[in-house]
Scaffold this motif. Structure first.
Motif, PDB file in Angstrom:
ATOM      1  N   ARG A 106       1.361   1.995   3.711  1.00 32.67           N
ATOM      2  CA  ARG A 106       1.757   0.607   3.916  1.00 32.67           C
ATOM      3  C   ARG A 106       0.597  -0.174   4.535  1.00 32.67           C
ATOM      4  N   PHE A 107       0.391  -1.387   4.039  1.00 34.58           N
ATOM      5  CA  PHE A 107      -0.683  -2.242   4.525  1.00 34.58           C
ATOM      6  C   PHE A 107      -0.089  -3.333   5.418  1.00 34.58           C
ATOM      7  N   VAL A 108      -0.749  -3.580   6.536  1.00 31.48           N
ATOM      8  CA  VAL A 108      -0.241  -4.516   7.539  1.00 31.48           C
ATOM      9  C   VAL A 108      -1.227  -5.665   7.692  1.00 31.48           C
ATOM     10  N   ALA A 124      -7.738  -7.158  32.183  1.00 28.00           N
ATOM     11  CA  ALA A 124      -6.692  -6.308  32.749  1.00 28.00           C
ATOM     12  C   ALA A 124      -5.589  -6.049  31.744  1.00 28.00           C
ATOM     13  N   LYS A 125      -5.246  -7.066  30.937  1.00 30.17           N
ATOM     14  CA  LYS A 125      -4.172  -6.936  29.968  1.00 30.17           C
ATOM     15  C   LYS A 125      -4.484  -7.736  28.711  1.00 30.17           C
ATOM     16  N   ALA A 126      -3.863  -7.315  27.619  1.00 30.80           N
ATOM     17  CA  ALA A 126      -3.881  -8.053  26.369  1.00 30.80           C
ATOM     18  C   ALA A 126      -2.490  -7.973  25.766  1.00 30.80           C
ATOM     19  N   ARG A 127      -2.128  -8.979  24.949  1.00 28.81           N
ATOM     20  CA  ARG A 127      -0.808  -8.965  24.333  1.00 28.81           C
ATOM     21  C   ARG A 127      -0.872  -9.612  22.949  1.00 28.81           C
ATOM     22  N   LEU A 128      -0.252  -8.948  21.977  1.00 32.10           N
ATOM     23  CA  LEU A 128      -0.138  -9.451  20.607  1.00 32.10           C
ATOM     24  C   LEU A 128       1.344  -9.673  20.317  1.00 32.10           C
ATOM     25  N   THR A 129       1.707 -10.895  19.944  1.00 34.92           N
ATOM     26  CA  THR A 129       3.095 -11.215  19.627  1.00 34.92           C
ATOM     27  C   THR A 129       3.157 -12.010  18.330  1.00 34.92           C
ATOM     28  N   GLY A 130       4.312 -11.973  17.682  1.00 32.10           N
ATOM     29  CA  GLY A 130       4.508 -12.741  16.466  1.00 32.10           C
ATOM     30  C   GLY A 130       5.208 -11.937  15.396  1.00 32.10           C
ATOM     31  N   VAL A 131       4.866 -12.232  14.147  1.00 34.82           N
ATOM     32  CA  VAL A 131       5.477 -11.567  12.993  1.00 34.82           C
ATOM     33  C   VAL A 131       4.384 -11.076  12.054  1.00 34.82           C
ATOM     34  N   LEU A 132       4.470  -9.820  11.641  1.00 36.39           N
ATOM     35  CA  LEU A 132       3.516  -9.223  10.714  1.00 36.39           C
ATOM     36  C   LEU A 132       4.111  -9.158   9.319  1.00 36.39           C
ATOM     37  N   ASP A 133       3.240  -9.021   8.328  1.00 38.16           N
ATOM     38  CA  ASP A 133       3.657  -8.755   6.959  1.00 38.16           C
ATOM     39  C   ASP A 133       3.256  -7.333   6.600  1.00 38.16           C
ATOM     40  N   VAL A 134       4.115  -6.640   5.878  1.00 33.96           N
ATOM     41  CA  VAL A 134       3.848  -5.269   5.444  1.00 33.96           C
ATOM     42  C   VAL A 134       4.073  -5.191   3.946  1.00 33.96           C
ATOM     43  N   SER A 135       3.112  -4.596   3.229  1.00 33.06           N
ATOM     44  CA  SER A 135       3.258  -4.363   1.797  1.00 33.06           C
ATOM     45  C   SER A 135       3.020  -2.891   1.513  1.00 33.06           C
ATOM     46  N   HIS A 137       1.945   0.422  -1.199  1.00 30.60           N
ATOM     47  CA  HIS A 137       0.714   0.746  -1.939  1.00 30.60           C
ATOM     48  C   HIS A 137       0.611  -0.022  -3.244  1.00 30.60           C
ATOM     49  N   ASP A 138       1.740  -0.392  -3.832  1.00 29.87           N
ATOM     50  CA  ASP A 138       1.743  -1.111  -5.112  1.00 29.87           C
ATOM     51  C   ASP A 138       1.738  -2.618  -4.943  1.00 29.87           C
ATOM     52  N   GLY A 139       1.646  -3.083  -3.706  1.00 31.86           N
ATOM     53  CA  GLY A 139       1.587  -4.510  -3.456  1.00 31.86           C
ATOM     54  C   GLY A 139       2.929  -5.160  -3.231  1.00 31.86           C
ATOM     55  N   GLY A 140       4.007  -4.413  -3.313  1.00 34.85           N
ATOM     56  CA  GLY A 140       5.327  -4.975  -3.080  1.00 34.85           C
ATOM     57  C   GLY A 140       5.600  -5.186  -1.606  1.00 34.85           C
ATOM     58  N   SER A 141       6.437  -6.173  -1.295  1.00 36.71           N
ATOM     59  CA  SER A 141       6.759  -6.473   0.099  1.00 36.71           C
ATOM     60  C   SER A 141       7.597  -5.360   0.707  1.00 36.71           C
ATOM     61  N   ALA A 142       7.229  -4.952   1.910  1.00 39.07           N
ATOM     62  CA  ALA A 142       7.983  -3.921   2.626  1.00 39.07           C
ATOM     63  C   ALA A 142       8.582  -4.467   3.914  1.00 39.07           C
ATOM     64  N   GLY A 143       8.555  -5.810   4.072  1.00 41.36           N
ATOM     65  CA  GLY A 143       9.198  -6.408   5.229  1.00 41.36           C
ATOM     66  C   GLY A 143       8.268  -7.250   6.074  1.00 41.36           C
ATOM     67  N   ARG A 144       8.868  -7.938   7.053  1.00 42.18           N
ATOM     68  CA  ARG A 144       8.133  -8.784   8.002  1.00 42.18           C
ATOM     69  C   ARG A 144       8.598  -8.432   9.409  1.00 42.18           C
TER      70      ARG A 144
END
Length: 219
Positions: A106-108, A124-135, A137-144
């Motif tokens: 799966r590609f993110v 001291a700290k880092a933070r990543l927030t939000g929404v990712l896309d995942v596809s 191997h064939d390029g189809g959507s695997a969710g957000r």
């Protein structure tokens, strides 16, 4: 190269803009400066994840930018016999010797503006927030899946500096790059995948800042 080694490099790796000599005229010059923040993590998640094939999942994720954050990652989903761990990586190049079966890759990534990455000035700290896309191997959507990952600094930070200069078609190019990074404990989640390092699971993280300064002069 192991997955963890690749991720440590990702935390400091920032692409530099390359000017084209054909656009410059005699006696002209330009300067480009940029700065931003970076964070990366790699992990092994053991056990089933709803909607995902396999019982062992090896992944990595890197994020970098300023106002707009670029995200890239991959997850390799394996099915392994009891007591067997998957390889440290996926199926690129020569296939690793393993008793596990690779089920999916799966590609993110993230749409522009879909995620926010913050790093405090003291590293001291880092933070990543939000929404990712995942596809898949064939390029189809695997969710957000939603993402909320926190890195807490471990040990001291390190600074990498590089400098390059060259002349092409009468134009002299100069580039300076500085990156300061620190390892970090990883907590949080990507969708249903939780960074909790239960028995048999592992995670690695690093985060930091970068700065570039590029100049070109045509005589």
């Amino acid at each position: 190269m192991s997955l963890i080694t690749r991720l440590a490099a990702c935390a400091a790796a920032v692409p530099l803009l390359v000017a084209t000599a054909g656009t410059a005229t005699a006696g002209t010059s330009w300067t480009y400066k940029s700065s931003g923040v970076t964070a990366s993590t790699s992990w092994l998640e053991v056990g089933p994840i709803p909607g995902v094939a396999g019982n062992a999942h090896v992944g990595y994720l890197s994020a970098q930018g300023d106002r707009v954050v670029d995200v890239f990652g991959e997850v390799y989903d394996w099915t392994c016999p009891d007591g067997v761990l998957p390889p440290d990586g996926g199926g690129h190049g020569e296939e690793p010797e393993t008793e596990c079966a690779l089920e999916n890759v799966r590609f993110v990534y993230a749409q522009p503006g879909a995620v926010t990455l913050t790093v405090d000035k003291k590293l001291a700290k880092a933070r990543l927030t939000g929404v990712l896309d995942v596809s898949d191997h064939d390029g189809g959507s695997a969710g957000r899946p939603p993402v909320d990952i926190t890195w807490t600094g471990i040990g001291s930070s390190s600074t990498e500096r590089s400098y390059s200069t060259f002349t092409e078609n009468g134009t002299r190019y100069r580039s300076r790059y500085t990156a300061t990074t620190r390892e970090g404990d990883v907590e949080g989640r990507i969708g249903a995948m939780v960074f909790d390092d239960e028995a048999g699971e592992t995670s690695y993280g690093a985060f930091g800042t970068y700065r570039t300064d590029e100049r070109a002069m045509t005589r």
